[in-house]
Design an enzyme around this catalytic site. Structure first.
Site, mmCIF file in Angstrom:
data_model
loop_
_atom_site.group_PDB
_atom_site.id
_atom_site.type_symbol
_atom_site.label_atom_id
_atom_site.label_comp_id
_atom_site.label_asym_id
_atom_site.label_seq_id
_atom_site.Cartn_x
_atom_site.Cartn_y
_atom_site.Cartn_z
ATOM 1 N N HIS A 176 0.726 -1.188 0.173
ATOM 2 C CA HIS A 176 -0.156 -0.072 -0.163
ATOM 3 C C HIS A 176 0.808 1.256 -0.009
ATOM 4 O O HIS A 176 0.565 2.238 0.820
ATOM 5 C CB HIS A 176 -0.816 0.022 1.171
ATOM 6 C CG HIS A 176 -2.029 -1.008 1.207
ATOM 7 N ND1 HIS A 176 -3.212 -0.982 1.003
ATOM 8 C CD2 HIS A 176 -1.745 -2.463 1.619
ATOM 9 C CE1 HIS A 176 -4.046 -1.919 0.830
ATOM 10 N NE2 HIS A 176 -3.030 -2.842 1.306
ATOM 11 N N TYR A 200 0.787 -4.177 11.956
ATOM 12 C CA TYR A 200 0.745 -2.934 11.705
ATOM 13 C C TYR A 200 1.568 -1.966 12.822
ATOM 14 O O TYR A 200 2.378 -1.296 12.310
ATOM 15 C CB TYR A 200 -0.715 -2.323 11.450
ATOM 16 C CG TYR A 200 -1.265 -2.899 10.379
ATOM 17 C CD1 TYR A 200 -1.591 -4.355 10.228
ATOM 18 C CD2 TYR A 200 -1.606 -2.127 9.346
ATOM 19 C CE1 TYR A 200 -2.226 -4.917 9.143
ATOM 20 C CE2 TYR A 200 -2.273 -2.671 8.042
ATOM 21 C CZ TYR A 200 -2.429 -3.964 8.000
ATOM 22 O OH TYR A 200 -3.092 -4.518 7.008
ATOM 23 N N ASN A 207 -10.442 -2.655 3.144
ATOM 24 C CA ASN A 207 -10.188 -2.621 1.457
ATOM 25 C C ASN A 207 -11.369 -2.361 0.714
ATOM 26 O O ASN A 207 -12.400 -2.306 1.242
ATOM 27 C CB ASN A 207 -9.600 -4.027 0.859
ATOM 28 C CG ASN A 207 -8.279 -4.184 1.176
ATOM 29 O OD1 ASN A 207 -7.292 -3.145 1.449
ATOM 30 N ND2 ASN A 207 -7.372 -5.466 1.165
HETATM 31 C C1 HEM Z 1 -1.843 -11.319 7.490
HETATM 32 C C2 HEM Z 1 -2.155 -10.245 6.627
HETATM 33 C C3 HEM Z 1 -1.973 -8.856 6.300
HETATM 34 C C4 HEM Z 1 -0.626 -8.484 6.789
HETATM 35 C C5 HEM Z 1 0.348 -9.052 7.541
HETATM 36 C C6 HEM Z 1 -0.561 -6.978 6.533
HETATM 37 C C7 HEM Z 1 0.365 -6.032 6.508
HETATM 38 C C8 HEM Z 1 0.414 -4.904 6.128
HETATM 39 C C9 HEM Z 1 1.580 -3.829 6.441
HETATM 40 C C10 HEM Z 1 2.914 -4.499 6.912
HETATM 41 C C11 HEM Z 1 0.913 -2.646 5.952
HETATM 42 C C12 HEM Z 1 1.887 -1.303 5.917
HETATM 43 C C13 HEM Z 1 1.437 -0.369 6.993
HETATM 44 C C14 HEM Z 1 2.075 0.970 7.119
HETATM 45 O O1 HEM Z 1 3.242 0.863 6.643
HETATM 46 O O2 HEM Z 1 1.441 1.660 7.741
HETATM 47 C C15 HEM Z 1 -0.145 -2.722 5.509
HETATM 48 C C16 HEM Z 1 -1.127 -1.611 4.985
HETATM 49 C C17 HEM Z 1 -2.220 -1.865 4.643
HETATM 50 N N1 HEM Z 1 -3.166 -3.018 4.833
HETATM 51 FE FE1 HEM Z 1 -2.458 -4.712 5.136
HETATM 52 N N2 HEM Z 1 -1.647 -6.597 5.783
HETATM 53 C C18 HEM Z 1 -2.471 -7.791 5.725
HETATM 54 C C19 HEM Z 1 -3.900 -7.934 5.090
HETATM 55 C C20 HEM Z 1 -4.811 -6.999 4.841
HETATM 56 C C21 HEM Z 1 -6.106 -6.965 4.847
HETATM 57 C C22 HEM Z 1 -6.964 -8.247 4.884
HETATM 58 C C23 HEM Z 1 -6.551 -5.795 4.644
HETATM 59 C C24 HEM Z 1 -7.996 -5.504 4.301
HETATM 60 C C25 HEM Z 1 -9.113 -6.110 4.826
HETATM 61 C C26 HEM Z 1 -5.535 -4.870 4.539
HETATM 62 C C27 HEM Z 1 -5.663 -3.569 4.313
HETATM 63 C C28 HEM Z 1 -4.600 -2.684 4.425
HETATM 64 C C29 HEM Z 1 -4.780 -1.261 4.209
HETATM 65 C C30 HEM Z 1 -5.925 -0.502 3.821
HETATM 66 C C31 HEM Z 1 -3.273 -0.719 4.358
HETATM 67 C C32 HEM Z 1 -2.813 0.506 4.105
HETATM 68 C C33 HEM Z 1 -2.813 1.382 5.431
HETATM 69 C C34 HEM Z 1 -2.482 2.911 5.133
HETATM 70 O O3 HEM Z 1 -3.144 3.607 4.148
HETATM 71 O O4 HEM Z 1 -1.673 3.275 5.800
HETATM 72 N N3 HEM Z 1 -4.225 -5.767 4.824
HETATM 73 N N4 HEM Z 1 -0.638 -4.130 5.555
#
Ligand code: HEM
Length: 509
Positions: free
Chosen positions: A63, A346, A136
């Protein structure tokens, strides 16, 4: 617009060093004589370069490309029967909100119109602390076993040797992990390239729990439905924009808000009791499944409006740190293992990306005062003054006890278990429904085109055939149409375990 020099700035600021000393000539550097070497004593010059050298922080590991804005969340319906969260205590309650939309796989300079799910991250500043909903634009996800996440993401990013995006790697993963098919069906419809960031819906995807004052809980799915409807691009439109204006999404969000065309969403929940969850055909902790709207109707709870552009993108959007673990009393995570892993991941990445005191940054700081025993660390600029930095166990904390805190609502029994899901016929039912009964003829035509222009880039005949067998398990006709479009032989459906073999949900172990 020509840049405003600091000398002409509206606040009347004079050009200074970072320590506030006035500097008459910002472009000048101290040196010996007219042509001699520079002087180490010139703090202004050294500080200028040293700060520039450190301007970049790690981009988000996923992202990385996004856009954001501020606005508010307003409670429109009484849901005190569902949750005791103080935000929802009264209809009309409003809380300042920050939202960041994003693509998932691309780097921070990648195209806004890439085929990808979109992130929909929301920070609601309530009077009980920050409530982050990190959603999402799709109601399901590719995985239900959290250990797969880094593997899956690697295959959507660059090949370790060629440093190129790689269609073989992409489809190899998806065809070897066919529980992804529901998300693949959505991703390769035109919903895979929404028209900008603010013409789309947002979904919790995961099941959450709302807990009321009496300690009773409901499982919930949360939906943000775009007022005026979601809009998508076609594949040719999205591909053209990716070249012509890779920042199309950032630009249209910014310009709409500047023009007073504020995007808004109506917020709904679907609810399920534990007894209903046990009878439900699918496991409510399986994030590859949706809940039927007919069986579990949408109940309105609030609205969200974005009416304010950030003044400074880096400070207010790039430094925003969203986490599903940033929650408030009355709104809880379910035992969905992917969600549980996200609760850790996160804040962990925030500490890496922004530092241990990331919650002290203005965009992340809650609206309520912080009182705890965390102290010091890098950039502790809000260090709680002279407040004691330790707690005595002899003096109980004066905190407002909530009855539900004493209630054991889910009792988990059993030894540690190395859990890993497997694919059954159940996994193809909802994708089949989408293909046969939700898509219209145009959607189906676009879907076949969208898959074909991507899958044809895979070099391996084996990978293509394997993914076609996954599509055939959804519907033979669907698979055959794609095979014809990319000029390869048709294949039979992938054979998987019967639906009866699937693990069912038990609310009480
Ligand atoms: C085991 C599954 C998942 C892991 C380990 C994971 C991990 C991460 C990580 C490390 C980030 C970066 C956050 C940052 O640097 O601030 C991120 C961003 C994000 N993830 Fe996931 N994620 C997973 C699944 C999901 C799922 C299922 C969704 C939605 C239902 C999701 C939605 C998002 C969103 C919207 C962001 C962006 C947040 C922002 O705009 O700062 N992720 N994710």
């Amino acid at each position: 617009m020509p840049s405003k020099q600091v000398f002409n700035s509206q606040d009347g600021a004079t050009y200074t060093t970072s320590t506030g000393a006035p500097v008459a000539k910002p472009y000048a550097a101290q040196r010996i004589g007219a042509v001699g070497p520079l002087l180490l004593q010139d703090f202004h010059h050294i500080d200028l370069l040293a700060h520039f050298d450190r301007e970049r922080i790690p981009e988000r590991v996923v992202h990385a490309k996004g856009a954001g804005a501020h606005g508010y969340f307003e409670v429109t319906h009484d849901i005190t029967d569902l949750t005791c969260a103080s935000l929802f205590k009264k209809v009309g309650n409003k809380a300042r909100t920050t939202v960041r939309f994003s693509t998932v796989g691309g780097e921070s300079g990648s195209a806004d119109t890439a085929r990808d799910p979109r992130g929909f991250a929301i920070k609601i500043r309530t009077d009980e602390g920050n409530l982050d909903w990190v959603f999402n634009n799709t109601p399901v996800f590719f995985i239900r076993d959290p250990a797969k996440f880094p593997h899956f993401i690697h295959t959507q990013k660059r090949d370790p040797q060629t440093h190129l995006k790689d269609a073989d790697m992409f489809w190899d993963y998806l065809s070897l992990n066919p529980e992804s098919i529901h998300q693949v069906m959505i991703l390769f419809s035109d919903r895979g390239h929404p028209d900008g960031y603010h013409h789309m819906h947002g979904y919790s995807g995961h099941t959450f729990k709302f807990v009321n004052e009496a300690g009773e809980f409901h499982y919930v799915q949360i939906h943000f439905i775009k007022d005026g409807g979601a809009k998508s691009l076609t594949e040719p439109e999205a591909s053209k924009l990716a070249g012509d204006n890779p920042d199309y999404g950032i630009q249209s969000l910014f310009e709409d808000i500047e023009a007073g065309k504020y995007p808004s969403w109506t917020v709904y929940v679907q609810t399920m009791t534990a007894a209903q969850a046990e009878k439900f055909r699918y496991n409510i902790l399986d994030l590859t499944k949706i809940w039927s709207h007919k069986e579990f109707p949408l109940r309105p709870i609030g609205k969200m409006v974005l009416n304010e552009n950030p003044q400074n993108y880096f400070a207010e959007i790039e430094q925003a740190a969203f986490s599903p673990s940033h929650t408030v009393p009355g709104i809880e995570a379910s035992a969905d293992p992917v969600l549980q892993s996200r609760l850790f991941s996160y804040p962990d990445t925030h500490r890496h990306r922004l530092g241990v005191n990331y919650n002290q940054l203005p965009v992340n700081a809650p609206a309520v005062p912080i009182a705890n025993f965390q102290r010091d660390g890098f950039m502790a600029f809000s260090n709680q003054g002279s407040r004691p930095n330790y707690q005595s166990s002899l003096v109980p904390l004066e905190y407002k006890s909530k009855p539900y805190e004493e209630v054991q609502h889910e009792t988990w029994l059993g030894a540690a278990n190395a859990d890993l899901s497997f694919v059954t016929e159940l996994d193809f039912e909802q994708p089949r429904e989408l293909w046969l009964n939700v898509f219209n003829d145009t959607d189906r035509e676009h879907f076949v085109h969208n898959v074909a222009v991507h899958l044809c880039n895979a070099k391996s005949a084996e990978v293509k055939a394997r993914q076609l067998s996954v599509f055939a398990a959804v519907d033979q006709g669907l698979s055959d149409r794609i095979a014809n479009a990319i000029g390869v032989p048709t294949v039979k459906p992938l054979q998987v375990a019967p639906a009866s073999a699937a693990i069912r949900f038990k609310a009480f172990a």
